[in-house]
Design a protein around this motif. Structure first.
Motif, PDB file in Angstrom:
ATOM      1  N   UNK A   1      -7.270  11.744 -47.550  1.00 47.42           N
ATOM      2  CA  UNK A   1      -6.612  12.356 -46.399  1.00 47.42           C
ATOM      3  C   UNK A   1      -7.155  13.772 -46.242  1.00 47.42           C
ATOM      4  N   UNK A   2      -7.496  14.163 -45.037  1.00 42.59           N
ATOM      5  CA  UNK A   2      -8.080  15.487 -44.823  1.00 42.59           C
ATOM      6  C   UNK A   2      -7.009  16.570 -44.969  1.00 42.59           C
ATOM      7  N   UNK A   3      -7.428  17.765 -45.304  1.00 43.43           N
ATOM      8  CA  UNK A   3      -6.486  18.859 -45.490  1.00 43.43           C
ATOM      9  C   UNK A   3      -6.361  19.714 -44.228  1.00 43.43           C
ATOM     10  N   UNK A   4      -6.982  19.279 -43.152  1.00 46.51           N
ATOM     11  CA  UNK A   4      -6.898  20.005 -41.895  1.00 46.51           C
ATOM     12  C   UNK A   4      -5.460  19.985 -41.391  1.00 46.51           C
ATOM     13  N   UNK A   5      -4.982  21.136 -40.981  1.00 48.84           N
ATOM     14  CA  UNK A   5      -3.630  21.223 -40.440  1.00 48.84           C
ATOM     15  C   UNK A   5      -3.627  20.714 -39.003  1.00 48.84           C
ATOM     16  N   UNK A   6      -2.577  20.025 -38.640  1.00 49.32           N
ATOM     17  CA  UNK A   6      -2.404  19.509 -37.288  1.00 49.32           C
ATOM     18  C   UNK A   6      -1.306  20.308 -36.597  1.00 49.32           C
ATOM     19  N   UNK A   7      -1.531  20.657 -35.338  1.00 43.89           N
ATOM     20  CA  UNK A   7      -0.501  21.313 -34.531  1.00 43.89           C
ATOM     21  C   UNK A   7       0.091  20.214 -33.656  1.00 43.89           C
ATOM     22  N   UNK A   8       1.397  20.019 -33.777  1.00 47.71           N
ATOM     23  CA  UNK A   8       2.038  18.879 -33.120  1.00 47.71           C
ATOM     24  C   UNK A   8       3.340  19.307 -32.454  1.00 47.71           C
ATOM     25  N   UNK A   9       3.886  18.396 -31.668  1.00 42.40           N
ATOM     26  CA  UNK A   9       5.203  18.571 -31.073  1.00 42.40           C
ATOM     27  C   UNK A   9       6.126  17.524 -31.688  1.00 42.40           C
ATOM     28  N   UNK A  10       7.251  17.956 -32.236  1.00 38.05           N
ATOM     29  CA  UNK A  10       8.201  17.028 -32.844  1.00 38.05           C
ATOM     30  C   UNK A  10       8.993  16.349 -31.737  1.00 38.05           C
ATOM     31  N   UNK A  11       8.924  15.011 -31.700  1.00 39.34           N
ATOM     32  CA  UNK A  11       9.563  14.250 -30.620  1.00 39.34           C
ATOM     33  C   UNK A  11      10.744  13.407 -31.084  1.00 39.34           C
ATOM     34  N   UNK A  12      10.928  13.241 -32.401  1.00 38.72           N
ATOM     35  CA  UNK A  12      12.065  12.469 -32.906  1.00 38.72           C
ATOM     36  C   UNK A  12      12.346  12.861 -34.350  1.00 38.72           C
ATOM     37  N   UNK A  13      13.616  12.735 -34.723  1.00 30.47           N
ATOM     38  CA  UNK A  13      14.059  12.973 -36.096  1.00 30.47           C
ATOM     39  C   UNK A  13      14.723  11.686 -36.564  1.00 30.47           C
ATOM     40  N   UNK A  14      14.212  11.099 -37.640  1.00 31.88           N
ATOM     41  CA  UNK A  14      14.774   9.847 -38.167  1.00 31.88           C
ATOM     42  C   UNK A  14      15.924  10.108 -39.113  1.00 31.88           C
ATOM     43  N   UNK A  15      15.735  11.075 -39.994  1.00 34.65           N
ATOM     44  CA  UNK A  15      16.757  11.458 -40.969  1.00 34.65           C
ATOM     45  C   UNK A  15      16.394  12.844 -41.487  1.00 34.65           C
ATOM     46  N   UNK A  16      16.970  13.250 -42.587  1.00 30.06           N
ATOM     47  CA  UNK A  16      16.763  14.608 -43.078  1.00 30.06           C
ATOM     48  C   UNK A  16      15.415  14.905 -43.690  1.00 30.06           C
ATOM     49  N   UNK A  17      14.564  13.879 -43.845  1.00 32.64           N
ATOM     50  CA  UNK A  17      13.228  14.127 -44.399  1.00 32.64           C
ATOM     51  C   UNK A  17      12.118  13.392 -43.662  1.00 32.64           C
ATOM     52  N   UNK A  18      12.414  12.853 -42.472  1.00 31.89           N
ATOM     53  CA  UNK A  18      11.411  12.100 -41.720  1.00 31.89           C
ATOM     54  C   UNK A  18      11.490  12.455 -40.233  1.00 31.89           C
ATOM     55  N   UNK A  19      10.323  12.702 -39.650  1.00 30.29           N
ATOM     56  CA  UNK A  19      10.269  13.017 -38.220  1.00 30.29           C
ATOM     57  C   UNK A  19       9.054  12.347 -37.591  1.00 30.29           C
ATOM     58  N   UNK A  20       9.047  12.320 -36.275  1.00 32.82           N
ATOM     59  CA  UNK A  20       7.908  11.791 -35.521  1.00 32.82           C
ATOM     60  C   UNK A  20       7.359  12.933 -34.679  1.00 32.82           C
ATOM     61  N   UNK A  21       6.033  13.061 -34.699  1.00 35.87           N
ATOM     62  CA  UNK A  21       5.386  14.144 -33.957  1.00 35.87           C
ATOM     63  C   UNK A  21       4.236  13.604 -33.138  1.00 35.87           C
ATOM     64  N   UNK A  22       3.989  14.245 -31.996  1.00 37.88           N
ATOM     65  CA  UNK A  22       2.811  13.949 -31.175  1.00 37.88           C
ATOM     66  C   UNK A  22       1.784  15.012 -31.461  1.00 37.88           C
ATOM     67  N   UNK A  23       0.608  14.570 -31.868  1.00 34.75           N
ATOM     68  CA  UNK A  23      -0.460  15.486 -32.253  1.00 34.75           C
ATOM     69  C   UNK A  23      -1.696  15.211 -31.409  1.00 34.75           C
TER      70      UNK A  23
END
Length: 145
Positions: A1-23
């Motif tokens: 897995x690459x170490x490049x950081x992704x800038x994303x928009x968070x579009x959903x929260x599943x629970x306290x440790x999981x989210x969905x983002x559009x990158x």
């Protein structure tokens, strides 16, 4: 897995440790399901599960997030360090007493352990309970049924 950081928009929260983002950029947007590295939040039916999700939503929902992918988990989610509005989300959840430091990864994220110890000492969030049950114990007990 690459170490490049992704800038994303968070579009959903599943629970306290999981989210969905559009990158990505327009035309190349990719939706990514992200498990926040080094923490484990209470399950939604556990005490503080809903509060943990609400806190993550407050921190990240519809916010710009910086993801630093580290791995993939058994469910195909990207495991990543996550920052929302410049704030380390794992540290915020642990400090608020709304997530455990996930023991197998604690050595790689030593900054989280003292935050959990302070939350425990201050009886923050889930640490206000007499015997808080770790999410991994809860999942194990409920998968047996």
């Amino acid at each position: 897995m690459s170490v490049t950081a992704l800038i994303c928009l968070v579009v959903a929260i599943s629970d306290g440790d999981t989210l969905t983002a559009r990158c990505g950029n327009t035309g190349t947007v990719q939706q990514v399901k992200v498990r926040i590295a080094a923490i484990d939040a209470p399950e939604s039916k556990q005490a503080f599960g809903v509060r943990s999700k609400e806190n993550l939503s407050r921190l990240c929902f519809r916010q710009q997030a910086t993801l630093q992918p580290l791995d993939r988990d058994d469910y195909g989610r990207t495991v990543a360090k996550v920052r929302c509005a410049g704030r380390d989300v794992a540290a915020a959840q642990v400090s608020a007493g709304l997530a455990w430091v996930y023991t197998p990864y604690a050595k790689k994220h030593p900054q989280l352990v003292p935050l959990q110890e302070r939350a425990q000492a201050d009886r923050m969030g889930l640490w206000s309970q007499k015997r808080p049950q770790a999410p991994w114990t809860y999942r194990h007990r409920h998968s047996q049924r």
